[in-house]
Design a protein around this motif. Sequence first.
Motif, PDB file in Angstrom:
ATOM      1  N   LYS A  58       0.837  -1.200   0.000  1.00  0.00           N
ATOM      2  CA  LYS A  58       0.000   0.000   0.000  1.00  0.00           C
ATOM      3  C   LYS A  58       0.873   1.251   0.000  1.00  0.00           C
ATOM      4  O   LYS A  58       0.594   2.228  -0.711  1.00  0.00           O
ATOM      5  CB  LYS A  58      -0.924  -0.011   1.219  1.00  0.00           C
ATOM      6  CG  LYS A  58      -1.999   1.071   1.180  1.00  0.00           C
ATOM      7  CD  LYS A  58      -3.048   0.855   2.261  1.00  0.00           C
ATOM      8  CE  LYS A  58      -4.153   1.901   2.154  1.00  0.00           C
ATOM      9  NZ  LYS A  58      -5.200   1.701   3.185  1.00  0.00           N
ATOM     10  N   ALA A  59       1.961   1.231   0.787  1.00  0.00           N
ATOM     11  CA  ALA A  59       2.877   2.368   0.824  1.00  0.00           C
ATOM     12  C   ALA A  59       3.573   2.552  -0.515  1.00  0.00           C
ATOM     13  O   ALA A  59       3.689   3.671  -1.027  1.00  0.00           O
ATOM     14  CB  ALA A  59       3.900   2.161   1.941  1.00  0.00           C
ATOM     15  N   LEU A  60       4.048   1.454  -1.109  1.00  0.00           N
ATOM     16  CA  LEU A  60       4.746   1.529  -2.388  1.00  0.00           C
ATOM     17  C   LEU A  60       3.821   2.011  -3.496  1.00  0.00           C
ATOM     18  O   LEU A  60       4.213   2.825  -4.336  1.00  0.00           O
ATOM     19  CB  LEU A  60       5.333   0.159  -2.739  1.00  0.00           C
ATOM     20  CG  LEU A  60       6.434  -0.363  -1.811  1.00  0.00           C
ATOM     21  CD1 LEU A  60       6.787  -1.805  -2.161  1.00  0.00           C
ATOM     22  CD2 LEU A  60       7.671   0.516  -1.871  1.00  0.00           C
ATOM     23  N   THR A  61       2.600   1.522  -3.499  1.00  0.00           N
ATOM     24  CA  THR A  61       1.635   1.932  -4.520  1.00  0.00           C
ATOM     25  C   THR A  61       1.345   3.428  -4.419  1.00  0.00           C
ATOM     26  O   THR A  61       1.226   4.125  -5.434  1.00  0.00           O
ATOM     27  CB  THR A  61       0.341   1.131  -4.378  1.00  0.00           C
ATOM     28  OG1 THR A  61       0.623  -0.263  -4.540  1.00  0.00           O
ATOM     29  CG2 THR A  61      -0.685   1.556  -5.426  1.00  0.00           C
ATOM     30  N   ALA A  62       1.243   3.941  -3.185  1.00  0.00           N
ATOM     31  CA  ALA A  62       1.011   5.378  -3.000  1.00  0.00           C
ATOM     32  C   ALA A  62       2.178   6.192  -3.546  1.00  0.00           C
ATOM     33  O   ALA A  62       1.985   7.251  -4.166  1.00  0.00           O
ATOM     34  CB  ALA A  62       0.792   5.678  -1.519  1.00  0.00           C
ATOM     35  N   LEU A  63       3.398   5.689  -3.355  1.00  0.00           N
ATOM     36  CA  LEU A  63       4.570   6.394  -3.882  1.00  0.00           C
ATOM     37  C   LEU A  63       4.609   6.348  -5.402  1.00  0.00           C
ATOM     38  O   LEU A  63       5.074   7.294  -6.046  1.00  0.00           O
ATOM     39  CB  LEU A  63       5.846   5.795  -3.279  1.00  0.00           C
ATOM     40  CG  LEU A  63       6.066   6.090  -1.789  1.00  0.00           C
ATOM     41  CD1 LEU A  63       7.237   5.283  -1.247  1.00  0.00           C
ATOM     42  CD2 LEU A  63       6.288   7.580  -1.556  1.00  0.00           C
ATOM     43  N   VAL A  64       4.136   5.265  -5.997  1.00  0.00           N
ATOM     44  CA  VAL A  64       4.036   5.183  -7.453  1.00  0.00           C
ATOM     45  C   VAL A  64       3.043   6.210  -7.970  1.00  0.00           C
ATOM     46  O   VAL A  64       3.285   6.927  -8.952  1.00  0.00           O
ATOM     47  CB  VAL A  64       3.629   3.762  -7.903  1.00  0.00           C
ATOM     48  CG1 VAL A  64       3.278   3.744  -9.391  1.00  0.00           C
ATOM     49  CG2 VAL A  64       4.758   2.772  -7.628  1.00  0.00           C
ATOM     50  N   GLU A  65       1.888   6.315  -7.290  1.00  0.00           N
ATOM     51  CA  GLU A  65       0.859   7.270  -7.709  1.00  0.00           C
ATOM     52  C   GLU A  65       1.351   8.711  -7.624  1.00  0.00           C
ATOM     53  O   GLU A  65       0.925   9.565  -8.388  1.00  0.00           O
ATOM     54  CB  GLU A  65      -0.397   7.088  -6.849  1.00  0.00           C
ATOM     55  CG  GLU A  65      -1.123   5.770  -7.113  1.00  0.00           C
ATOM     56  CD  GLU A  65      -2.252   5.518  -6.146  1.00  0.00           C
ATOM     57  OE1 GLU A  65      -2.381   6.280  -5.154  1.00  0.00           O
ATOM     58  OE2 GLU A  65      -3.020   4.547  -6.358  1.00  0.00           O
ATOM     59  N   GLU A  66       2.268   8.976  -6.697  1.00  0.00           N
ATOM     60  CA  GLU A  66       2.826  10.321  -6.558  1.00  0.00           C
ATOM     61  C   GLU A  66       4.020  10.557  -7.472  1.00  0.00           C
ATOM     62  O   GLU A  66       4.589  11.651  -7.490  1.00  0.00           O
ATOM     63  CB  GLU A  66       3.242  10.555  -5.104  1.00  0.00           C
ATOM     64  CG  GLU A  66       2.064  10.617  -4.146  1.00  0.00           C
ATOM     65  CD  GLU A  66       2.496  10.845  -2.705  1.00  0.00           C
ATOM     66  OE1 GLU A  66       3.711  11.077  -2.482  1.00  0.00           O
ATOM     67  OE2 GLU A  66       1.633  10.801  -1.821  1.00  0.00           O
ATOM     68  N   GLY A  67       4.429   9.520  -8.209  1.00  0.00           N
ATOM     69  CA  GLY A  67       5.542   9.663  -9.130  1.00  0.00           C
ATOM     70  C   GLY A  67       6.908   9.502  -8.501  1.00  0.00           C
ATOM     71  O   GLY A  67       7.928   9.730  -9.161  1.00  0.00           O
ATOM     72  N   VAL A  68       6.957   9.118  -7.223  1.00  0.00           N
ATOM     73  CA  VAL A  68       8.234   8.944  -6.537  1.00  0.00           C
ATOM     74  C   VAL A  68       8.891   7.632  -6.950  1.00  0.00           C
ATOM     75  O   VAL A  68      10.118   7.558  -7.109  1.00  0.00           O
ATOM     76  CB  VAL A  68       8.045   8.987  -5.006  1.00  0.00           C
ATOM     77  CG1 VAL A  68       9.370   8.743  -4.278  1.00  0.00           C
ATOM     78  CG2 VAL A  68       7.450  10.327  -4.592  1.00  0.00           C
ATOM     79  N   LEU A  69       8.089   6.588  -7.117  1.00  0.00           N
ATOM     80  CA  LEU A  69       8.579   5.271  -7.511  1.00  0.00           C
ATOM     81  C   LEU A  69       7.919   4.850  -8.809  1.00  0.00           C
ATOM     82  O   LEU A  69       6.899   5.409  -9.224  1.00  0.00           O
ATOM     83  CB  LEU A  69       8.262   4.220  -6.440  1.00  0.00           C
ATOM     84  CG  LEU A  69       8.864   4.368  -5.055  1.00  0.00           C
ATOM     85  CD1 LEU A  69       8.383   3.235  -4.154  1.00  0.00           C
ATOM     86  CD2 LEU A  69      10.385   4.386  -5.106  1.00  0.00           C
ATOM     87  N   ARG A  70       8.498   3.841  -9.432  1.00  0.00           N
ATOM     88  CA  ARG A  70       7.860   3.157 -10.551  1.00  0.00           C
ATOM     89  C   ARG A  70       8.080   1.664 -10.375  1.00  0.00           C
ATOM     90  O   ARG A  70       9.110   1.243  -9.828  1.00  0.00           O
ATOM     91  CB  ARG A  70       8.406   3.629 -11.907  1.00  0.00           C
ATOM     92  CG  ARG A  70       9.890   3.482 -12.055  1.00  0.00           C
ATOM     93  CD  ARG A  70      10.393   4.076 -13.372  1.00  0.00           C
ATOM     94  NE  ARG A  70      11.829   3.992 -13.465  1.00  0.00           N
ATOM     95  CZ  ARG A  70      12.476   2.903 -13.866  1.00  0.00           C
ATOM     96  NH1 ARG A  70      11.803   1.816 -14.222  1.00  0.00           N
ATOM     97  NH2 ARG A  70      13.792   2.882 -13.912  1.00  0.00           N
ATOM     98  N   ALA A  71       7.114   0.898 -10.804  1.00  0.00           N
ATOM     99  CA  ALA A  71       7.180  -0.559 -10.647  1.00  0.00           C
ATOM    100  C   ALA A  71       7.611  -1.191 -11.961  1.00  0.00           C
ATOM    101  O   ALA A  71       7.115  -0.830 -13.029  1.00  0.00           O
ATOM    102  CB  ALA A  71       5.819  -1.108 -10.225  1.00  0.00           C
TER     103      ALA A  71
END
Length: 250
Positions: A58-71
């Motif tokens: 859930k934390a990682l997905t939120a960071l993806v949505e904010e553009g901080v991470l990509r999967a």
Amino acid sequence: MPAVPAALTGGYPEPLWMQAKEALENRIAVGEVKPGSRLPPERELCRMLGISRVTLRKALTALVEEGVLRAAQGRGWYVSAAERKEWPNTLESFSETARRMGLLATSEVLRRETGPASFDEAEAFQIAPGTPLYRLERVRMLDGVPIAVDHSLVPTDVAAGFDAVDFTVRSLYDTIADAGFELAQADTTIEARPADAALAGHLAIAAGTPVLDMRQIVRDRAQRPLLSSSIRYAGDRYRLRTSFMRNAGQ
């Protein structure tokens, strides 16, 4: 990934997934994990943070949505590139561009060999099919982040002695110039293509992700082709800058 808290706690008003998100985001913000690099495996993150994989996701997905991470499917979670690198509309090598930006250009050499020219390659170089060409394939990196996969072809007379060159750090353009040949003008085409599995692996992106395929024939002032290249750039790490002039009276 140093300095990640050993465990989060449920005693804070924020949910655990939000605490995990903030902990990861803080480490990225202070530069402990560089843009383009991969986070530790989920199992290790869960152990360090003391949370379940569901909470971590859930934390990682939120960071993806904010553009901080990509999967990257099957490869893990990567810190997004800080910005796209802008290439000029002049004929400039990858290494020259890197130096101008204050970045370090390096390469992973995937292949270097001499082989016969195909019909299309022979046409590009204005030579007979089967004529030997020197082939050099590299993953090009800026400050350790993979930016592109470069497949270059050079006539063997131009490439004399190239087997002794360390192309992990040496510029191909500089090597050709030092051999007494001038790279003066290039014809270029750029198009979007989906990344196959091999390319995706080299660039740490998901298979099928659009990449920019830049194909060039570089000539000397007498219009002799000295270099043919296909450079496939990760689309989120490359921007081409150009300008257009309108003819007078049009």
